[in-house]
Design a protein around this motif. Structure first.
Motif, PDB file in Angstrom:
ATOM      1  N   HIS A 173      42.671  21.033  40.957  1.00 27.31           N
ATOM      2  CA  HIS A 173      41.342  21.489  40.532  1.00 27.31           C
ATOM      3  C   HIS A 173      40.235  20.922  41.410  1.00 27.31           C
ATOM      4  CE1 HIS A 173      42.265  23.779  36.917  1.00 27.31           C
ATOM      5  NE2 HIS A 173      43.210  22.893  36.645  1.00 27.31           N
TER       6      HIS A 173
ATOM      7  N   VAL B   8      36.489  28.378  43.208  1.00 29.07           N
ATOM      8  CA  VAL B   8      35.696  29.130  42.243  1.00 29.07           C
ATOM      9  C   VAL B   8      35.071  30.284  43.019  1.00 29.07           C
ATOM     10  CG1 VAL B   8      33.680  29.103  40.736  1.00 29.07           C
ATOM     11  CG2 VAL B   8      35.219  27.136  40.786  1.00 29.07           C
TER      12      VAL B   8
ATOM     13  N   TYR C  55      31.025  33.534  39.096  1.00 29.92           N
ATOM     14  CA  TYR C  55      30.317  32.697  38.126  1.00 29.92           C
ATOM     15  C   TYR C  55      31.091  32.560  36.817  1.00 29.92           C
ATOM     16  CZ  TYR C  55      28.929  36.839  35.448  1.00 29.92           C
ATOM     17  OH  TYR C  55      28.933  37.976  34.666  1.00 29.92           O
TER      18      TYR C  55
ATOM     19  N   GLU D 289      34.039  31.747  36.435  1.00 30.29           N
ATOM     20  CA  GLU D 289      34.977  30.625  36.512  1.00 30.29           C
ATOM     21  C   GLU D 289      34.298  29.272  36.337  1.00 30.29           C
ATOM     22  OE1 GLU D 289      37.645  31.002  39.949  1.00 30.29           O
ATOM     23  OE2 GLU D 289      37.037  33.096  40.048  1.00 30.29           O
ATOM     24  N   LEU D 290      32.975  29.276  36.231  1.00 35.45           N
ATOM     25  CA  LEU D 290      32.254  28.021  36.021  1.00 35.45           C
ATOM     26  C   LEU D 290      32.288  27.668  34.536  1.00 35.45           C
ATOM     27  CD1 LEU D 290      29.158  28.614  38.316  1.00 35.45           C
ATOM     28  CD2 LEU D 290      31.002  26.969  38.694  1.00 35.45           C
ATOM     29  N   THR D 291      32.834  26.530  34.216  1.00 32.87           N
ATOM     30  CA  THR D 291      32.963  26.099  32.831  1.00 32.87           C
ATOM     31  C   THR D 291      31.679  25.394  32.380  1.00 32.87           C
ATOM     32  OG1 THR D 291      33.858  23.933  33.411  1.00 32.87           O
ATOM     33  CG2 THR D 291      35.436  25.764  33.199  1.00 32.87           C
ATOM     34  N   PRO D 292      31.456  25.318  31.059  1.00 31.87           N
ATOM     35  CA  PRO D 292      30.287  24.574  30.563  1.00 31.87           C
ATOM     36  C   PRO D 292      30.248  23.141  31.091  1.00 31.87           C
ATOM     37  CG  PRO D 292      31.230  25.886  28.797  1.00 31.87           C
ATOM     38  CD  PRO D 292      32.178  25.999  29.966  1.00 31.87           C
ATOM     39  N   ARG D 293      31.418  22.528  31.232  1.00 30.17           N
ATOM     40  CA  ARG D 293      31.459  21.156  31.749  1.00 30.17           C
ATOM     41  C   ARG D 293      30.917  21.090  33.176  1.00 30.17           C
ATOM     42  NH1 ARG D 293      36.841  17.240  31.970  1.00 30.17           N
ATOM     43  NH2 ARG D 293      35.781  15.397  32.816  1.00 30.17           N
ATOM     44  N   MET D 294      31.246  22.089  33.995  1.00 31.40           N
ATOM     45  CA  MET D 294      30.752  22.114  35.371  1.00 31.40           C
ATOM     46  C   MET D 294      29.239  22.258  35.407  1.00 31.40           C
ATOM     47  SD  MET D 294      33.477  24.584  37.323  1.00 31.40           S
ATOM     48  CE  MET D 294      35.140  24.050  37.721  1.00 31.40           C
TER      49      MET D 294
ATOM     50  N   GLN E  89      27.088  21.222  33.115  1.00 32.96           N
ATOM     51  CA  GLN E  89      26.352  20.222  32.338  1.00 32.96           C
ATOM     52  C   GLN E  89      26.526  18.792  32.835  1.00 32.96           C
ATOM     53  OE1 GLN E  89      27.811  20.886  28.363  1.00 32.96           O
ATOM     54  NE2 GLN E  89      26.957  22.958  28.238  1.00 32.96           N
TER      55      GLN E  89
ATOM     56  N   HIS F 168      28.344  18.442  38.195  1.00 34.04           N
ATOM     57  CA  HIS F 168      29.518  18.755  39.011  1.00 34.04           C
ATOM     58  C   HIS F 168      29.093  19.176  40.418  1.00 34.04           C
ATOM     59  CE1 HIS F 168      33.619  20.132  39.792  1.00 34.04           C
ATOM     60  NE2 HIS F 168      33.117  21.242  40.268  1.00 34.04           N
TER      61      HIS F 168
END
Length: 225
Positions: free
Chosen positions: A31, A37, A40, A42-47, A49, A52
């Protein structure tokens, strides 16, 4: 007497733990250094916030405040430039890049939808092209806007160190600080951007040379909406 080793035997547990650790490490490496990626989605909320960082190449600059970004995870360590190459042809890049909107700023609007271009719109576009086109950059994504663009901080390596592209555009009078605070993304740099804008305005740099004739991008968009 059964000499077979049970599932709870220390050797079995040790081996299982080692295998799990190897799998988890492999997934982490994948990963971080291998998985790309490309959209868009594929961008997770974690990325979005957690600050990243993503490394990649600017393949196209379409306006004074946005560009196309080809993700190259891991950079040289991830094999880019010697094992893996960034596609060169537009057809090879189709559906493989993120559309990035520079955070915290607004550049003069180019001609579109029957509306004439703002002064300094071409200058801003050419400035951004000269600064980042076909260069490797680092982005920090913050959000996805209504046009499916990734609003992000973009940083580029120069002889004087890592530079914030949004800050440099404001510094040179090629953009203003984004005017709608309700939808703006600044990261932690709003004060920096506003300080640079005030200095560029005092010095009459770029679009600030228009003086009282200046219509900001935000005002222009409201007038032509």
């Amino acid at each position: 007497m059964d000499d077979s080793i049970g599932l709870l035997h220390p050797q079995v547990l040790l081996l299982s733990g080692g295998l799990v650790s190897c799998v988890l490490l492999g997934l982490r490496v994948y990963h971080r250094y291998i998985k790309r990626v490309s959209t868009y989605l594929e961008l997770t909320p974690r990325m979005l916030q957690n600050g990243h960082k993503m490394y990649g190449r600017v393949t196209r600059v379409g306006d004074g405040d946005n560009f196309r970004f080809f993700h190259t995870p891991g950079g040289i360590k991830g094999g880019w430039g010697w094992l893996r190459k960034v596609p060169a042809l537009p057809k090879e890049l189709k559906d493989q890049t993120l559309l990035i909107r520079l955070c915290g700023i607004d550049a003069p609007e180019r001609a579109h939808f029957g509306n004439k271009a703002q002064p300094y719109s071409e200058e801003a576009l050419n400035w951004l092209k000269n600064y980042i086109l076909q260069r490797n950059v680092r982005i920090t994504p913050y959000s996805i806007d209504q046009y499916k663009r990734v609003v992000a901080r973009c940083q580029v390596w120069t002889w004087t160190g890592l530079r914030d592209v949004s800050a440099e555009m404001v510094r040179n009078g090629m953009a203003v600080v984004y005017e709608s605070k309700a939808t703006a993304e600044f990261g932690d740099s709003e004060l920096k951007y506003r300080t640079l804008e005030a200095k560029a305005k005092r010095q009459g740099k770029g679009l600030w040379s228009l003086g009282n004739k200046l219509v900001t991008p935000g005002e222009y968009k409201r007038e032509t909406k």
